[in-house]
Design a protein around this motif. Structure first.
Motif, PDB file in Angstrom:
ATOM      1  N   VAL A   1      63.163  74.591  40.536  1.00 10.89           N
ATOM      2  CA  VAL A   1      61.586  75.043  41.654  1.00 10.89           C
ATOM      3  C   VAL A   1      60.519  74.727  40.587  1.00 10.89           C
ATOM      4  O   VAL A   1      59.282  74.661  41.442  1.00 10.89           O
ATOM      5  N   GLY A   2      60.526  75.780  40.040  1.00 11.99           N
ATOM      6  CA  GLY A   2      59.798  76.018  39.369  1.00 11.99           C
ATOM      7  C   GLY A   2      59.710  77.406  38.715  1.00 11.99           C
ATOM      8  O   GLY A   2      60.897  77.661  37.736  1.00 11.99           O
ATOM      9  N   ASN A   3      58.733  78.309  37.922  1.00 12.87           N
ATOM     10  CA  ASN A   3      59.151  79.476  36.806  1.00 12.87           C
ATOM     11  C   ASN A   3      57.943  80.715  36.574  1.00 12.87           C
ATOM     12  O   ASN A   3      57.350  80.972  37.854  1.00 12.87           O
ATOM     13  N   ALA A   4      58.283  81.651  36.091  1.00 11.42           N
ATOM     14  CA  ALA A   4      58.070  82.589  36.304  1.00 11.42           C
ATOM     15  C   ALA A   4      58.008  83.302  34.958  1.00 11.42           C
ATOM     16  O   ALA A   4      58.683  83.494  33.678  1.00 11.42           O
ATOM     17  N   TRP A   5      56.928  84.303  34.530  1.00 12.50           N
ATOM     18  CA  TRP A   5      57.091  85.088  33.921  1.00 12.50           C
ATOM     19  C   TRP A   5      55.994  86.867  33.479  1.00 12.50           C
ATOM     20  O   TRP A   5      55.313  86.785  34.946  1.00 12.50           O
ATOM     21  N   ILE A   6      57.031  87.812  33.975  1.00 16.29           N
ATOM     22  CA  ILE A   6      57.430  89.150  34.803  1.00 16.29           C
ATOM     23  C   ILE A   6      57.946  89.757  32.836  1.00 16.29           C
ATOM     24  O   ILE A   6      58.041  89.290  32.396  1.00 16.29           O
ATOM     25  N   GLY A   7      55.882  90.580  32.998  1.00 14.42           N
ATOM     26  CA  GLY A   7      56.574  91.954  32.128  1.00 14.42           C
ATOM     27  C   GLY A   7      56.001  93.015  32.235  1.00 14.42           C
ATOM     28  O   GLY A   7      55.878  92.900  33.462  1.00 14.42           O
ATOM     29  N   PRO A   8      55.739  93.559  31.637  1.00 14.61           N
ATOM     30  CA  PRO A   8      55.092  94.874  31.699  1.00 14.61           C
ATOM     31  C   PRO A   8      53.208  95.315  31.815  1.00 14.61           C
ATOM     32  O   PRO A   8      52.794  94.066  31.601  1.00 14.61           O
ATOM     33  N   ASP A   9      53.031  96.035  32.717  1.00  8.77           N
ATOM     34  CA  ASP A   9      51.869  96.149  33.504  1.00  8.77           C
ATOM     35  C   ASP A   9      50.383  96.491  31.867  1.00  8.77           C
ATOM     36  O   ASP A   9      50.878  97.376  31.675  1.00  8.77           O
ATOM     37  N   PRO A  10      49.955  94.758  31.155  1.00  7.86           N
ATOM     38  CA  PRO A  10      48.643  95.749  30.100  1.00  7.86           C
ATOM     39  C   PRO A  10      47.630  96.580  30.558  1.00  7.86           C
ATOM     40  O   PRO A  10      47.353  96.686  29.662  1.00  7.86           O
TER      41      PRO A  10
ATOM     42  N   GLU B   1      55.573  70.285  40.879  1.00  7.70           N
ATOM     43  CA  GLU B   1      55.046  69.302  41.823  1.00  7.70           C
ATOM     44  C   GLU B   1      55.638  68.723  43.211  1.00  7.70           C
ATOM     45  O   GLU B   1      55.572  69.253  44.028  1.00  7.70           O
ATOM     46  N   PRO B   2      56.856  68.232  42.782  1.00  7.05           N
ATOM     47  CA  PRO B   2      58.068  67.526  44.589  1.00  7.05           C
ATOM     48  C   PRO B   2      58.335  69.374  45.159  1.00  7.05           C
ATOM     49  O   PRO B   2      58.459  68.792  45.987  1.00  7.05           O
ATOM     50  N   PHE B   3      58.112  70.461  44.663  1.00  8.44           N
ATOM     51  CA  PHE B   3      58.522  71.528  45.498  1.00  8.44           C
ATOM     52  C   PHE B   3      57.008  72.238  46.244  1.00  8.44           C
ATOM     53  O   PHE B   3      58.145  73.218  47.004  1.00  8.44           O
ATOM     54  N   ARG B   4      55.970  72.218  45.881  1.00  4.65           N
ATOM     55  CA  ARG B   4      55.031  72.176  45.754  1.00  4.65           C
ATOM     56  C   ARG B   4      54.760  72.510  47.694  1.00  4.65           C
ATOM     57  O   ARG B   4      55.105  71.676  48.246  1.00  4.65           O
ATOM     58  N   ARG B   5      54.737  73.319  48.619  1.00  4.79           N
ATOM     59  CA  ARG B   5      53.852  73.539  50.084  1.00  4.79           C
ATOM     60  C   ARG B   5      55.213  73.646  50.856  1.00  4.79           C
ATOM     61  O   ARG B   5      55.442  72.911  51.720  1.00  4.79           O
ATOM     62  N   HIS B   6      56.523  74.006  50.123  1.00  3.25           N
ATOM     63  CA  HIS B   6      57.880  74.019  51.019  1.00  3.25           C
ATOM     64  C   HIS B   6      58.021  75.689  50.735  1.00  3.25           C
ATOM     65  O   HIS B   6      59.930  76.106  51.470  1.00  3.25           O
ATOM     66  N   GLY B   7      57.158  76.821  50.718  1.00  5.96           N
ATOM     67  CA  GLY B   7      57.952  77.853  50.894  1.00  5.96           C
ATOM     68  C   GLY B   7      58.266  78.390  49.290  1.00  5.96           C
ATOM     69  O   GLY B   7      58.359  79.042  49.285  1.00  5.96           O
ATOM     70  N   TYR B   8      58.755  77.242  48.027  1.00  2.00           N
ATOM     71  CA  TYR B   8      59.241  78.185  46.701  1.00  2.00           C
ATOM     72  C   TYR B   8      57.818  78.844  45.970  1.00  2.00           C
ATOM     73  O   TYR B   8      58.820  80.253  45.623  1.00  2.00           O
ATOM     74  N   GLY B   9      56.963  79.912  46.388  1.00  2.94           N
ATOM     75  CA  GLY B   9      56.025  80.130  46.028  1.00  2.94           C
ATOM     76  C   GLY B   9      56.153  81.177  46.393  1.00  2.94           C
ATOM     77  O   GLY B   9      56.308  82.241  46.387  1.00  2.94           O
ATOM     78  N   SER B  10      56.430  81.729  48.003  1.00  2.00           N
ATOM     79  CA  SER B  10      56.934  82.235  47.902  1.00  2.00           C
ATOM     80  C   SER B  10      57.964  83.633  48.122  1.00  2.00           C
ATOM     81  O   SER B  10      58.563  84.371  47.399  1.00  2.00           O
TER      82      SER B  10
END
Length: 160
Positions: A74-83, A102-111
């Motif tokens: 449904v999506g992706n993320a990049w998490i790392g050290p605080d620059p 896009e197909p998963f937006r506005r369904h709570g997946y961002g949260s």
């Protein structure tokens, strides 16, 4: 809005390539409002090389795909050290990028992706997750505010 949950997993090489292309295109688009496009491309390429010298295998960085309970990506993320913090002493992590497809937006997946990222960094002993957001990205700002994020600094600009 539905309450969703996701599982994060490491990106495959193909997923990393697609995510990097998308992230870089979005970044060039945003920066091109403030500088010539070619300069924006150079800056973005330099940033990727600086922060991800080993691509998806760069130590301390998590380049992840988010899957829902049905196994759909449904999506992706990049998490790392605080620059903004000294290497090795950081108590916070940094959310470099987050996307809901896009197909998963506005369904709570961002949260859901944001919550999973917070859990990931908490398991590593971090006590905060920080990020930057483009001031005109009202949907992202609303997501972060709903999730308890507060403004810690602000930059403003006026083109003359």
């Amino acid at each position: 809005m539905d309450t969703q949950q996701v599982t994060l997993r490491k990106m495959t090489p193909a997923e990393y390539h697609a995510a990097a292309e998308h992230r870089e295109a979005e970044s060039v688009h945003a920066l091109s409002k403030f500088m010539p496009e070619e300069l924006a491309r150079e800056r973005v390429r330099h940033g990727t090389a600086h922060f991800l010298p080993d691509g998806p295998d760069t130590a301390g960085h998590h380049l992840v795909m988010a899957e829902n309970g049905s196994g759909e990506v449904v999506g992706n993320a990049w998490i790392g050290p605080d620059p903004g913090q000294a290497s090795g002493s950081a108590d916070s992590a940094w959310l470099y990028d987050i996307n809901v497809f896009e197909p998963f937006r506005r369904h709570g997946y961002g949260s859901a992706i944001l919550a999973a990222a917070e859990e990931l960094v908490a398991r590593e002993g971090r006590t905060a997750l920080a990020l930057d957001v483009v001031g005109s990205n009202e949907a992202a700002i609303a997501l972060y505010r709903r999730s308890g994020y507060e403004v810690s600094s602000m930059s403003m600009r006026k083109n003359l």
